[in-house]
Write a protein that holds these residues in place. Structure first.
Motif, PDB file in Angstrom:
ATOM      1  N   ARG A 186     -14.865  -8.634  -0.513  1.00 42.92           N
ATOM      2  CA  ARG A 186     -15.803  -8.594   0.610  1.00 42.92           C
ATOM      3  C   ARG A 186     -15.120  -8.863   1.943  1.00 42.92           C
ATOM      4  O   ARG A 186     -15.771  -8.896   2.981  1.00 42.92           O
ATOM      5  CB  ARG A 186     -16.928  -9.613   0.393  1.00 42.92           C
ATOM      6  CG  ARG A 186     -17.811  -9.269  -0.801  1.00 42.92           C
ATOM      7  CD  ARG A 186     -18.827 -10.368  -1.078  1.00 42.92           C
ATOM      8  NE  ARG A 186     -19.632 -10.064  -2.243  1.00 42.92           N
ATOM      9  CZ  ARG A 186     -20.967 -10.083  -2.274  1.00 42.92           C
ATOM     10  NH1 ARG A 186     -21.639 -10.383  -1.192  1.00 42.92           N
ATOM     11  NH2 ARG A 186     -21.608  -9.798  -3.389  1.00 42.92           N
ATOM     12  N   GLY A 187     -13.807  -9.119   1.914  1.00 39.44           N
ATOM     13  CA  GLY A 187     -13.049  -9.226   3.155  1.00 39.44           C
ATOM     14  C   GLY A 187     -12.446 -10.573   3.484  1.00 39.44           C
ATOM     15  O   GLY A 187     -11.726 -10.711   4.477  1.00 39.44           O
ATOM     16  N   THR A 188     -12.727 -11.591   2.671  1.00 38.48           N
ATOM     17  CA  THR A 188     -12.177 -12.923   2.936  1.00 38.48           C
ATOM     18  C   THR A 188     -10.721 -13.012   2.489  1.00 38.48           C
ATOM     19  O   THR A 188     -10.387 -12.604   1.378  1.00 38.48           O
ATOM     20  CB  THR A 188     -12.994 -13.999   2.199  1.00 38.48           C
ATOM     21  OG1 THR A 188     -14.356 -13.923   2.614  1.00 38.48           O
ATOM     22  CG2 THR A 188     -12.452 -15.392   2.485  1.00 38.48           C
ATOM     23  N   THR A 189      -9.871 -13.524   3.354  1.00 33.77           N
ATOM     24  CA  THR A 189      -8.474 -13.764   3.005  1.00 33.77           C
ATOM     25  C   THR A 189      -8.412 -14.969   2.067  1.00 33.77           C
ATOM     26  O   THR A 189      -9.019 -16.001   2.344  1.00 33.77           O
ATOM     27  CB  THR A 189      -7.645 -14.054   4.266  1.00 33.77           C
ATOM     28  OG1 THR A 189      -7.815 -12.985   5.196  1.00 33.77           O
ATOM     29  CG2 THR A 189      -6.161 -14.209   3.917  1.00 33.77           C
ATOM     30  N   ILE A 190      -7.669 -14.833   0.953  1.00 32.23           N
ATOM     31  CA  ILE A 190      -7.566 -15.935   0.005  1.00 32.23           C
ATOM     32  C   ILE A 190      -6.102 -16.322  -0.192  1.00 32.23           C
ATOM     33  O   ILE A 190      -5.255 -15.464  -0.454  1.00 32.23           O
ATOM     34  CB  ILE A 190      -8.200 -15.578  -1.361  1.00 32.23           C
ATOM     35  CG1 ILE A 190      -9.707 -15.362  -1.189  1.00 32.23           C
ATOM     36  CG2 ILE A 190      -7.924 -16.682  -2.388  1.00 32.23           C
ATOM     37  CD1 ILE A 190     -10.437 -15.039  -2.474  1.00 32.23           C
ATOM     38  N   VAL A 191      -5.845 -17.614  -0.052  1.00 38.14           N
ATOM     39  CA  VAL A 191      -4.532 -18.179  -0.333  1.00 38.14           C
ATOM     40  C   VAL A 191      -4.724 -19.186  -1.466  1.00 38.14           C
ATOM     41  O   VAL A 191      -5.436 -20.171  -1.303  1.00 38.14           O
ATOM     42  CB  VAL A 191      -3.935 -18.878   0.906  1.00 38.14           C
ATOM     43  CG1 VAL A 191      -2.572 -19.491   0.562  1.00 38.14           C
ATOM     44  CG2 VAL A 191      -3.809 -17.897   2.071  1.00 38.14           C
ATOM     45  N   MET A 192      -4.106 -18.920  -2.606  1.00 35.26           N
ATOM     46  CA  MET A 192      -4.327 -19.751  -3.791  1.00 35.26           C
ATOM     47  C   MET A 192      -3.026 -20.313  -4.318  1.00 35.26           C
ATOM     48  O   MET A 192      -2.123 -19.568  -4.706  1.00 35.26           O
ATOM     49  CB  MET A 192      -5.021 -18.921  -4.880  1.00 35.26           C
ATOM     50  CG  MET A 192      -5.201 -19.656  -6.202  1.00 35.26           C
ATOM     51  SD  MET A 192      -6.197 -18.684  -7.367  1.00 35.26           S
ATOM     52  CE  MET A 192      -5.754 -19.508  -8.911  1.00 35.26           C
ATOM     53  N   LYS A 204      -1.913  -9.389 -10.378  1.00 36.98           N
ATOM     54  CA  LYS A 204      -0.987  -8.486  -9.679  1.00 36.98           C
ATOM     55  C   LYS A 204      -1.281  -8.393  -8.170  1.00 36.98           C
ATOM     56  O   LYS A 204      -1.419  -7.311  -7.608  1.00 36.98           O
ATOM     57  CB  LYS A 204      -1.005  -7.094 -10.324  1.00 36.98           C
ATOM     58  CG  LYS A 204      -0.368  -7.082 -11.706  1.00 36.98           C
ATOM     59  CD  LYS A 204      -0.329  -5.684 -12.290  1.00 36.98           C
ATOM     60  CE  LYS A 204       0.542  -5.631 -13.545  1.00 36.98           C
ATOM     61  NZ  LYS A 204       0.163  -6.609 -14.572  1.00 36.98           N
ATOM     62  N   ARG A 205      -1.346  -9.547  -7.566  1.00 38.23           N
ATOM     63  CA  ARG A 205      -1.473  -9.625  -6.114  1.00 38.23           C
ATOM     64  C   ARG A 205      -0.159 -10.156  -5.536  1.00 38.23           C
ATOM     65  O   ARG A 205       0.794 -10.404  -6.254  1.00 38.23           O
ATOM     66  CB  ARG A 205      -2.637 -10.546  -5.733  1.00 38.23           C
ATOM     67  CG  ARG A 205      -3.988 -10.101  -6.277  1.00 38.23           C
ATOM     68  CD  ARG A 205      -4.386  -8.723  -5.787  1.00 38.23           C
ATOM     69  NE  ARG A 205      -5.683  -8.321  -6.302  1.00 38.23           N
ATOM     70  CZ  ARG A 205      -6.836  -8.449  -5.634  1.00 38.23           C
ATOM     71  NH1 ARG A 205      -6.842  -9.007  -4.432  1.00 38.23           N
ATOM     72  NH2 ARG A 205      -7.973  -8.042  -6.171  1.00 38.23           N
ATOM     73  N   ARG A 206      -0.136 -10.340  -4.241  1.00 39.40           N
ATOM     74  CA  ARG A 206       1.078 -10.826  -3.601  1.00 39.40           C
ATOM     75  C   ARG A 206       1.425 -12.225  -4.105  1.00 39.40           C
ATOM     76  O   ARG A 206       0.545 -13.076  -4.250  1.00 39.40           O
ATOM     77  CB  ARG A 206       0.894 -10.847  -2.091  1.00 39.40           C
ATOM     78  CG  ARG A 206       2.131 -11.299  -1.315  1.00 39.40           C
ATOM     79  CD  ARG A 206       1.853 -11.231   0.166  1.00 39.40           C
ATOM     80  NE  ARG A 206       2.947 -11.780   0.948  1.00 39.40           N
ATOM     81  CZ  ARG A 206       2.890 -11.977   2.268  1.00 39.40           C
ATOM     82  NH1 ARG A 206       1.781 -11.664   2.932  1.00 39.40           N
ATOM     83  NH2 ARG A 206       3.925 -12.484   2.926  1.00 39.40           N
ATOM     84  N   VAL A 207       2.705 -12.450  -4.381  1.00 40.55           N
ATOM     85  CA  VAL A 207       3.182 -13.740  -4.874  1.00 40.55           C
ATOM     86  C   VAL A 207       4.273 -14.266  -3.939  1.00 40.55           C
ATOM     87  O   VAL A 207       5.279 -13.593  -3.709  1.00 40.55           O
ATOM     88  CB  VAL A 207       3.740 -13.631  -6.306  1.00 40.55           C
ATOM     89  CG1 VAL A 207       4.315 -14.971  -6.755  1.00 40.55           C
ATOM     90  CG2 VAL A 207       2.658 -13.176  -7.281  1.00 40.55           C
ATOM     91  N   ASP A 218       8.973 -13.254  -2.271  1.00 43.07           N
ATOM     92  CA  ASP A 218       7.742 -12.828  -1.618  1.00 43.07           C
ATOM     93  C   ASP A 218       7.551 -11.357  -1.977  1.00 43.07           C
ATOM     94  O   ASP A 218       8.186 -10.484  -1.401  1.00 43.07           O
ATOM     95  CB  ASP A 218       7.840 -13.026  -0.107  1.00 43.07           C
ATOM     96  CG  ASP A 218       6.532 -12.702   0.610  1.00 43.07           C
ATOM     97  OD1 ASP A 218       5.617 -12.144  -0.023  1.00 43.07           O
ATOM     98  OD2 ASP A 218       6.433 -12.991   1.823  1.00 43.07           O
ATOM     99  N   GLU A 219       6.663 -11.112  -2.933  1.00 40.30           N
ATOM    100  CA  GLU A 219       6.522  -9.758  -3.466  1.00 40.30           C
ATOM    101  C   GLU A 219       5.075  -9.308  -3.493  1.00 40.30           C
ATOM    102  O   GLU A 219       4.191 -10.043  -3.925  1.00 40.30           O
ATOM    103  CB  GLU A 219       7.089  -9.679  -4.889  1.00 40.30           C
ATOM    104  CG  GLU A 219       8.574  -9.966  -4.985  1.00 40.30           C
ATOM    105  CD  GLU A 219       9.088  -9.812  -6.410  1.00 40.30           C
ATOM    106  OE1 GLU A 219       8.257  -9.569  -7.315  1.00 40.30           O
ATOM    107  OE2 GLU A 219      10.299  -9.948  -6.607  1.00 40.30           O
ATOM    108  N   ARG A 220       4.848  -8.079  -3.069  1.00 38.28           N
ATOM    109  CA  ARG A 220       3.543  -7.453  -3.216  1.00 38.28           C
ATOM    110  C   ARG A 220       3.345  -7.121  -4.692  1.00 38.28           C
ATOM    111  O   ARG A 220       4.259  -6.641  -5.362  1.00 38.28           O
ATOM    112  CB  ARG A 220       3.461  -6.161  -2.409  1.00 38.28           C
ATOM    113  CG  ARG A 220       3.849  -6.352  -0.944  1.00 38.28           C
ATOM    114  CD  ARG A 220       2.752  -7.009  -0.146  1.00 38.28           C
ATOM    115  NE  ARG A 220       3.174  -7.314   1.214  1.00 38.28           N
ATOM    116  CZ  ARG A 220       2.353  -7.766   2.145  1.00 38.28           C
ATOM    117  NH1 ARG A 220       1.079  -7.971   1.867  1.00 38.28           N
ATOM    118  NH2 ARG A 220       2.803  -8.051   3.357  1.00 38.28           N
ATOM    119  N   LYS A 221       2.144  -7.378  -5.178  1.00 35.71           N
ATOM    120  CA  LYS A 221       1.846  -7.141  -6.606  1.00 35.71           C
ATOM    121  C   LYS A 221       2.919  -7.795  -7.473  1.00 35.71           C
ATOM    122  O   LYS A 221       3.456  -7.193  -8.398  1.00 35.71           O
ATOM    123  CB  LYS A 221       1.728  -5.644  -6.914  1.00 35.71           C
ATOM    124  CG  LYS A 221       0.551  -4.985  -6.213  1.00 35.71           C
ATOM    125  CD  LYS A 221       0.376  -3.537  -6.628  1.00 35.71           C
ATOM    126  CE  LYS A 221      -0.847  -2.928  -5.951  1.00 35.71           C
ATOM    127  NZ  LYS A 221      -1.056  -1.533  -6.341  1.00 35.71           N
TER     128      LYS A 221
END
Length: 228
Positions: A186-192, A204-207, A218-221
């Motif tokens: 829905r558009g919210t940036t999430i940092v977990m 498989k998101r950015r790590v 720092d890798e995409r997917k």
């Protein structure tokens, strides 16, 4: 949206928690922060929440330099950031509805807006039927869903999740991740921040991997299939 520019954090006795961190996170990203205990994950989150101040460098949040803002402005900065903790941090003497409503009350929302908004977010996390229950009447997964509802009720631009599945069994953890994925959609940036290797690898998101206070990957997917 979020940027760390040459950020370092040194505690007393010369303990360096973060060293020359450079990270740029765009609006709408879902980013995992991984690393072993002591790698710097918690310090990074505390800097974003203004619970700690950097020793050096600059931090941008929602296009605002938050590095040297005055204490009186910190509550306004935090209004644009939702936070989900590993230990839920619910108010035991308030119902589910009241716990979520409290986040709106502290920013001065009207009773009318609270009555309208809280049922919407409880429905989003699948807890409409638990609105009148107290935290001790809920499972761990249900308590974490209340925590998520509280974190998003004020429509934050950024959601910070600090080990949100750490106290949950695998099946319940995945239910929480599905909710977070929908919030991100829905558009919210999430940092977990997480140690959950299986969740990171399947999502498989950015790590962004930290080790001894520095960014080592720092890798995409990206994946979390290595020892750090």
């Amino acid at each position: 949206m979020i940027e760390f520019m040459d950020v370092s954090k040194e505690y007393t006795k010369g303990v360096k928690a973060l060293k020359d961190i450079n990270i740029h996170i765009d609006k709408g990203e879902f980013v995992f922060i991984v690393g072993s205990s002591g790698a710097g994950k918690s310090t990074l989150i505390k800097l974003l929440l203004k619970e700690e101040e950097p020793t050096d460098g600059k931090i941008i949040l929602n296009n605002m330099d938050i590095t040297n803002i005055s204490n009186r402005k910190i509550p306004y900065i935090r209004r644009s950031v939702g936070v989900v903790f590993q230990d839920f941090r619910l108010l035991p003497n308030k119902t589910v509805f009241e716990n979520v409503a409290f986040a709106m009350e502290i920013i001065g929302a009207s009773s009318r807006e609270i009555r309208r908004r809280v049922p919407i977010v409880l429905s989003m996390v699948g807890l409409s039927h638990k609105a009148n229950n107290y935290p001790n009447e809920l499972s761990g997964g249900e308590q974490q869903r209340v925590s998520i509802a509280r974190a998003i009720v004020n429509n934050p631009n950024v959601l910070i999740a600090d080990e949100p599945t750490g106290n949950l069994d695998p099946d319940t953890a995945w239910e929480i991740m599905k909710i977070l994925r929908e919030i991100n959609r829905r558009g919210t940036t999430i940092v977990m921040a997480t140690h959950a290797r299986d969740i990171v690898n399947i999502m498989k998101r950015r790590v962004i991997a930290l080790e001894k206070g520095t960014v080592v990957r720092d890798e995409r997917k990206g994946v979390y299939d290595y020892e750090i």
